[in-house]
Design a protein around this motif. Sequence first.
Motif, PDB file in Angstrom:
ATOM      1  N   MET A 127       0.855  -1.169   0.000  1.00  0.00           N
ATOM      2  CA  MET A 127       0.000   0.000   0.000  1.00  0.00           C
ATOM      3  C   MET A 127       0.903   1.235   0.000  1.00  0.00           C
ATOM      4  O   MET A 127       1.943   1.229   0.654  1.00  0.00           O
ATOM      5  CB  MET A 127      -0.953   0.000   1.197  1.00  0.00           C
ATOM      6  CG  MET A 127      -0.297  -0.100   2.549  1.00  0.00           C
ATOM      7  SD  MET A 127      -1.465  -0.260   3.914  1.00  0.00           S
ATOM      8  CE  MET A 127      -1.907  -1.989   3.795  1.00  0.00           C
ATOM      9  N   PRO A 128       0.541   2.245  -0.788  1.00  0.00           N
ATOM     10  CA  PRO A 128       1.369   3.452  -0.802  1.00  0.00           C
ATOM     11  C   PRO A 128       1.123   4.286   0.470  1.00  0.00           C
ATOM     12  O   PRO A 128       0.027   4.211   1.018  1.00  0.00           O
ATOM     13  CB  PRO A 128       0.892   4.195  -2.041  1.00  0.00           C
ATOM     14  CG  PRO A 128      -0.485   3.679  -2.297  1.00  0.00           C
ATOM     15  CD  PRO A 128      -0.547   2.290  -1.744  1.00  0.00           C
ATOM     16  N   PRO A 129       2.098   5.015   0.955  1.00  0.00           N
ATOM     17  CA  PRO A 129       3.454   5.190   0.458  1.00  0.00           C
ATOM     18  C   PRO A 129       4.458   4.220   1.118  1.00  0.00           C
ATOM     19  O   PRO A 129       5.658   4.465   1.086  1.00  0.00           O
ATOM     20  CB  PRO A 129       3.775   6.627   0.876  1.00  0.00           C
ATOM     21  CG  PRO A 129       3.097   6.760   2.206  1.00  0.00           C
ATOM     22  CD  PRO A 129       1.810   5.949   2.065  1.00  0.00           C
ATOM     23  N   ASP A 130       3.968   3.130   1.698  1.00  0.00           N
ATOM     24  CA  ASP A 130       4.840   2.249   2.491  1.00  0.00           C
ATOM     25  C   ASP A 130       6.012   1.683   1.697  1.00  0.00           C
ATOM     26  O   ASP A 130       7.108   1.528   2.237  1.00  0.00           O
ATOM     27  CB  ASP A 130       4.028   1.120   3.128  1.00  0.00           C
ATOM     28  CG  ASP A 130       3.052   1.630   4.188  1.00  0.00           C
ATOM     29  OD1 ASP A 130       2.786   2.848   4.209  1.00  0.00           O
ATOM     30  OD2 ASP A 130       2.569   0.825   4.979  1.00  0.00           O
ATOM     31  N   ASP A 131       5.803   1.392   0.408  1.00  0.00           N
ATOM     32  CA  ASP A 131       6.916   0.883  -0.397  1.00  0.00           C
ATOM     33  C   ASP A 131       8.050   1.902  -0.494  1.00  0.00           C
ATOM     34  O   ASP A 131       9.229   1.567  -0.349  1.00  0.00           O
ATOM     35  CB  ASP A 131       6.439   0.450  -1.786  1.00  0.00           C
ATOM     36  CG  ASP A 131       5.578   1.481  -2.490  1.00  0.00           C
ATOM     37  OD1 ASP A 131       5.194   2.507  -1.877  1.00  0.00           O
ATOM     38  OD2 ASP A 131       5.271   1.270  -3.667  1.00  0.00           O
ATOM     39  N   GLU A 132       7.689   3.175  -0.684  1.00  0.00           N
ATOM     40  CA  GLU A 132       8.686   4.246  -0.742  1.00  0.00           C
ATOM     41  C   GLU A 132       9.406   4.400   0.603  1.00  0.00           C
ATOM     42  O   GLU A 132      10.620   4.595   0.652  1.00  0.00           O
ATOM     43  CB  GLU A 132       7.997   5.569  -1.128  1.00  0.00           C
ATOM     44  CG  GLU A 132       8.937   6.737  -1.216  1.00  0.00           C
ATOM     45  CD  GLU A 132       8.225   8.045  -1.563  1.00  0.00           C
ATOM     46  OE1 GLU A 132       8.898   9.089  -1.441  1.00  0.00           O
ATOM     47  OE2 GLU A 132       7.046   8.017  -1.933  1.00  0.00           O
ATOM     48  N   VAL A 133       8.670   4.307   1.682  1.00  0.00           N
ATOM     49  CA  VAL A 133       9.250   4.439   3.023  1.00  0.00           C
ATOM     50  C   VAL A 133      10.231   3.291   3.288  1.00  0.00           C
ATOM     51  O   VAL A 133      11.331   3.508   3.826  1.00  0.00           O
ATOM     52  CB  VAL A 133       8.144   4.456   4.104  1.00  0.00           C
ATOM     53  CG1 VAL A 133       8.749   4.529   5.492  1.00  0.00           C
ATOM     54  CG2 VAL A 133       7.199   5.628   3.868  1.00  0.00           C
ATOM     55  N   ILE A 134       9.858   2.080   2.916  1.00  0.00           N
ATOM     56  CA  ILE A 134      10.721   0.922   3.134  1.00  0.00           C
ATOM     57  C   ILE A 134      12.031   1.070   2.356  1.00  0.00           C
ATOM     58  O   ILE A 134      13.109   0.819   2.896  1.00  0.00           O
ATOM     59  CB  ILE A 134       9.984  -0.386   2.757  1.00  0.00           C
ATOM     60  CG1 ILE A 134       8.836  -0.634   3.727  1.00  0.00           C
ATOM     61  CG2 ILE A 134      10.949  -1.567   2.728  1.00  0.00           C
ATOM     62  CD1 ILE A 134       7.853  -1.704   3.278  1.00  0.00           C
ATOM     63  N   LEU A 135      11.951   1.536   1.119  1.00  0.00           N
ATOM     64  CA  LEU A 135      13.172   1.759   0.339  1.00  0.00           C
ATOM     65  C   LEU A 135      14.078   2.786   1.020  1.00  0.00           C
ATOM     66  O   LEU A 135      15.292   2.593   1.098  1.00  0.00           O
ATOM     67  CB  LEU A 135      12.825   2.225  -1.078  1.00  0.00           C
ATOM     68  CG  LEU A 135      12.316   1.147  -2.018  1.00  0.00           C
ATOM     69  CD1 LEU A 135      11.843   1.762  -3.335  1.00  0.00           C
ATOM     70  CD2 LEU A 135      13.393   0.102  -2.275  1.00  0.00           C
ATOM     71  N   ARG A 136      13.497   3.858   1.527  1.00  0.00           N
ATOM     72  CA  ARG A 136      14.281   4.861   2.237  1.00  0.00           C
ATOM     73  C   ARG A 136      14.942   4.287   3.478  1.00  0.00           C
ATOM     74  O   ARG A 136      16.089   4.597   3.784  1.00  0.00           O
ATOM     75  CB  ARG A 136      13.412   6.067   2.632  1.00  0.00           C
ATOM     76  CG  ARG A 136      13.063   6.937   1.474  1.00  0.00           C
ATOM     77  CD  ARG A 136      12.349   8.178   1.938  1.00  0.00           C
ATOM     78  NE  ARG A 136      11.943   8.940   0.779  1.00  0.00           N
ATOM     79  CZ  ARG A 136      11.641  10.223   0.821  1.00  0.00           C
ATOM     80  NH1 ARG A 136      11.703  10.866   1.957  1.00  0.00           N
ATOM     81  NH2 ARG A 136      11.275  10.852  -0.268  1.00  0.00           N
TER      82      ARG A 136
END
Length: 140
Positions: A127-136
């Motif tokens: 679910m967004p933005p969790d993918d972006e947060v995990i990459l960070r």
Amino acid sequence: MKNVNLRVAAKAVIMNDRNQILILRESETHVGGSQAGKYGLVGGRIGSDEPFFDGLRREVREETGLEIEIEKPIFVGEWWPEIHGARNHIVATFMLCRAKSTAVKLSEEHDDFQWINRDEMSEFTFMPPDDEVILRAFEL
């Protein structure tokens, strides 16, 4: 203009001692959920009279049974879901946390959990933005 409920959310990016991040899959039966079948990070909305860090620890305990050490904020995100027919504006602060143990006990809100490495992310739908947060978080 339709009324919009403003909500504050506390989200935990929980890492274990092997630098894996904990993700949970939202259950099909989760009342109030809007992302069934997708994976995300631990956390949720905090009460208007609840201190932020208390709310984060409560959400983590409720969803996983884990105790955490909170380290630092790594992301602020927002989204506008419709929940029970009402439009909501959710603003979330994502905190990097360390798990004091890895014995996860899921609540009824979730039906699976995984501890993942960065190279395993493509195996899951987030679910967004969790993918972006995990990459960070993996870049820290």
